[in-house]
Scaffold this motif. Sequence first.
Motif, PDB file in Angstrom:
ATOM      1  N   THR A  37       4.654 117.483 131.415  1.00 55.06           N
ATOM      2  CA  THR A  37       4.436 118.810 131.983  1.00 55.06           C
ATOM      3  C   THR A  37       5.391 119.136 133.130  1.00 55.06           C
ATOM      4  OG1 THR A  37       2.694 117.910 133.398  1.00 55.06           O
ATOM      5  CG2 THR A  37       2.007 118.893 131.300  1.00 55.06           C
ATOM      6  N   ALA A  38       6.225 118.194 133.501  1.00 49.47           N
ATOM      7  CA  ALA A  38       7.165 118.424 134.594  1.00 49.47           C
ATOM      8  C   ALA A  38       8.239 119.441 134.219  1.00 49.47           C
ATOM      9  CB  ALA A  38       7.810 117.113 135.029  1.00 49.47           C
ATOM     10  N   TYR A  39       8.643 119.482 132.939  1.00 48.61           N
ATOM     11  CA  TYR A  39       9.721 120.410 132.605  1.00 48.61           C
ATOM     12  C   TYR A  39       9.776 120.887 131.166  1.00 48.61           C
ATOM     13  CZ  TYR A  39      11.816 115.889 131.504  1.00 48.61           C
ATOM     14  OH  TYR A  39      12.033 114.635 131.020  1.00 48.61           O
ATOM     15  N   TRP A  40       9.369 120.129 130.163  1.00 46.69           N
ATOM     16  CA  TRP A  40       9.567 120.595 128.789  1.00 46.69           C
ATOM     17  C   TRP A  40       8.297 121.061 128.087  1.00 46.69           C
ATOM     18  CZ3 TRP A  40       7.211 118.210 124.654  1.00 46.69           C
ATOM     19  CH2 TRP A  40       6.788 116.902 124.827  1.00 46.69           C
ATOM     20  N   CYS A  41       7.135 120.735 128.610  1.00 48.69           N
ATOM     21  CA  CYS A  41       5.873 121.102 127.970  1.00 48.69           C
ATOM     22  C   CYS A  41       5.085 122.032 128.893  1.00 48.69           C
ATOM     23  CB  CYS A  41       5.066 119.840 127.675  1.00 48.69           C
ATOM     24  SG  CYS A  41       3.443 120.158 126.961  1.00 48.69           S
ATOM     25  N   ARG A  42       4.848 123.268 128.438  1.00 42.42           N
ATOM     26  CA  ARG A  42       4.131 124.214 129.305  1.00 42.42           C
ATOM     27  C   ARG A  42       2.635 123.962 129.314  1.00 42.42           C
ATOM     28  NH1 ARG A  42       3.190 129.321 125.539  1.00 42.42           N
ATOM     29  NH2 ARG A  42       4.466 128.306 124.016  1.00 42.42           N
ATOM     30  N   ARG A  43       2.083 123.452 128.192  1.00 42.63           N
ATOM     31  CA  ARG A  43       0.672 123.111 128.156  1.00 42.63           C
ATOM     32  C   ARG A  43       0.381 122.196 126.976  1.00 42.63           C
ATOM     33  NH1 ARG A  43      -3.031 126.526 124.938  1.00 42.63           N
ATOM     34  NH2 ARG A  43      -1.750 127.960 123.742  1.00 42.63           N
ATOM     35  N   CYS A  44      -0.794 121.623 127.018  1.00 43.04           N
ATOM     36  CA  CYS A  44      -1.236 120.712 125.973  1.00 43.04           C
ATOM     37  C   CYS A  44      -2.706 121.006 125.720  1.00 43.04           C
ATOM     38  CB  CYS A  44      -1.040 119.282 126.457  1.00 43.04           C
ATOM     39  SG  CYS A  44      -1.515 118.039 125.270  1.00 43.04           S
ATOM     40  N   GLU A  45      -3.115 120.985 124.447  1.00 45.46           N
ATOM     41  CA  GLU A  45      -4.521 121.249 124.157  1.00 45.46           C
ATOM     42  C   GLU A  45      -5.044 120.307 123.085  1.00 45.46           C
ATOM     43  OE1 GLU A  45      -4.808 125.303 122.833  1.00 45.46           O
ATOM     44  OE2 GLU A  45      -4.119 124.819 120.817  1.00 45.46           O
ATOM     45  N   VAL A  46      -6.338 120.125 123.116  1.00 50.71           N
ATOM     46  CA  VAL A  46      -7.033 119.304 122.126  1.00 50.71           C
ATOM     47  C   VAL A  46      -7.069 120.079 120.809  1.00 50.71           C
ATOM     48  CG1 VAL A  46      -9.265 118.310 121.514  1.00 50.71           C
ATOM     49  CG2 VAL A  46      -8.411 118.119 123.856  1.00 50.71           C
ATOM     50  N   ILE A  47      -6.647 119.458 119.741  1.00 52.39           N
ATOM     51  CA  ILE A  47      -6.700 120.089 118.421  1.00 52.39           C
ATOM     52  C   ILE A  47      -8.142 120.019 117.919  1.00 52.39           C
ATOM     53  CG2 ILE A  47      -5.933 119.954 116.016  1.00 52.39           C
ATOM     54  CD1 ILE A  47      -3.259 118.915 117.049  1.00 52.39           C
ATOM     55  N   GLY A  48      -8.640 121.152 117.481  1.00 54.26           N
ATOM     56  CA  GLY A  48     -10.013 121.215 116.993  1.00 54.26           C
ATOM     57  C   GLY A  48     -11.009 121.601 118.065  1.00 54.26           C
ATOM     58  N   GLY A  49     -10.581 121.576 119.316  1.00 60.19           N
ATOM     59  CA  GLY A  49     -11.428 122.018 120.407  1.00 60.19           C
ATOM     60  C   GLY A  49     -12.505 121.047 120.859  1.00 60.19           C
ATOM     61  N   GLU A  50     -12.765 119.999 120.104  1.00 63.73           N
ATOM     62  CA  GLU A  50     -13.821 119.058 120.476  1.00 63.73           C
ATOM     63  C   GLU A  50     -13.231 117.823 121.154  1.00 63.73           C
ATOM     64  OE1 GLU A  50     -17.128 116.222 118.347  1.00 63.73           O
ATOM     65  OE2 GLU A  50     -16.610 118.095 117.365  1.00 63.73           O
ATOM     66  N   TYR A  51     -13.658 117.588 122.388  1.00 62.15           N
ATOM     67  CA  TYR A  51     -13.179 116.432 123.128  1.00 62.15           C
ATOM     68  C   TYR A  51     -13.893 115.178 122.632  1.00 62.15           C
ATOM     69  CZ  TYR A  51     -10.622 119.142 126.610  1.00 62.15           C
ATOM     70  OH  TYR A  51      -9.714 119.943 127.240  1.00 62.15           O
ATOM     71  N   LEU A  52     -13.118 114.125 122.360  1.00 60.75           N
ATOM     72  CA  LEU A  52     -13.693 112.859 121.917  1.00 60.75           C
ATOM     73  C   LEU A  52     -14.015 111.943 123.090  1.00 60.75           C
ATOM     74  CD1 LEU A  52     -11.387 112.216 118.836  1.00 60.75           C
ATOM     75  CD2 LEU A  52     -13.639 113.307 118.887  1.00 60.75           C
TER      76      LEU A  52
END
Length: 132
Positions: A37-52
């Motif tokens: 997230t320092a420079y090349w990735c603006r955000r990250c999300e869980v696929i499927g919306g359910e946290y394991l």
Amino acid sequence: MDNGKKKVAEVHAEIVVDLKQENVDDIMVCALEGGVTAYWCRRCEVIGGEYLGEYASEQISRGGSLRFYDAESDDTWDLDLEKFVQGFRLWLENGGDVYGAVSKLGVDTGEIDAEAADCIIQYALFGEVVFG
């Protein structure tokens, strides 16, 4: 004069690394909190919306997936445990473990900083370090 320091051979050795769930989680925390997230990735999300697990950083080690969003385009990349393990292997093979995090005793994630975690994720997603 070479002072006896002439290279005579290159040796490649194989090691077996027991990568534990907590190792993956620790590396993912490092990657998500300043590595990718320092420079090349603006955000990250869980696929499927359910946290394991309790946090997004715990998804990969529990068989889930994360989606990474490029900072400058609409490109996305998905990461799962299989890709993570491949990225960790490539990171080792390419000399990324400069602080000795991996030994016969296991993985000391205290020796894997945000830059190293970023490289592991890039190897996992792209097969190489693209954003350096």
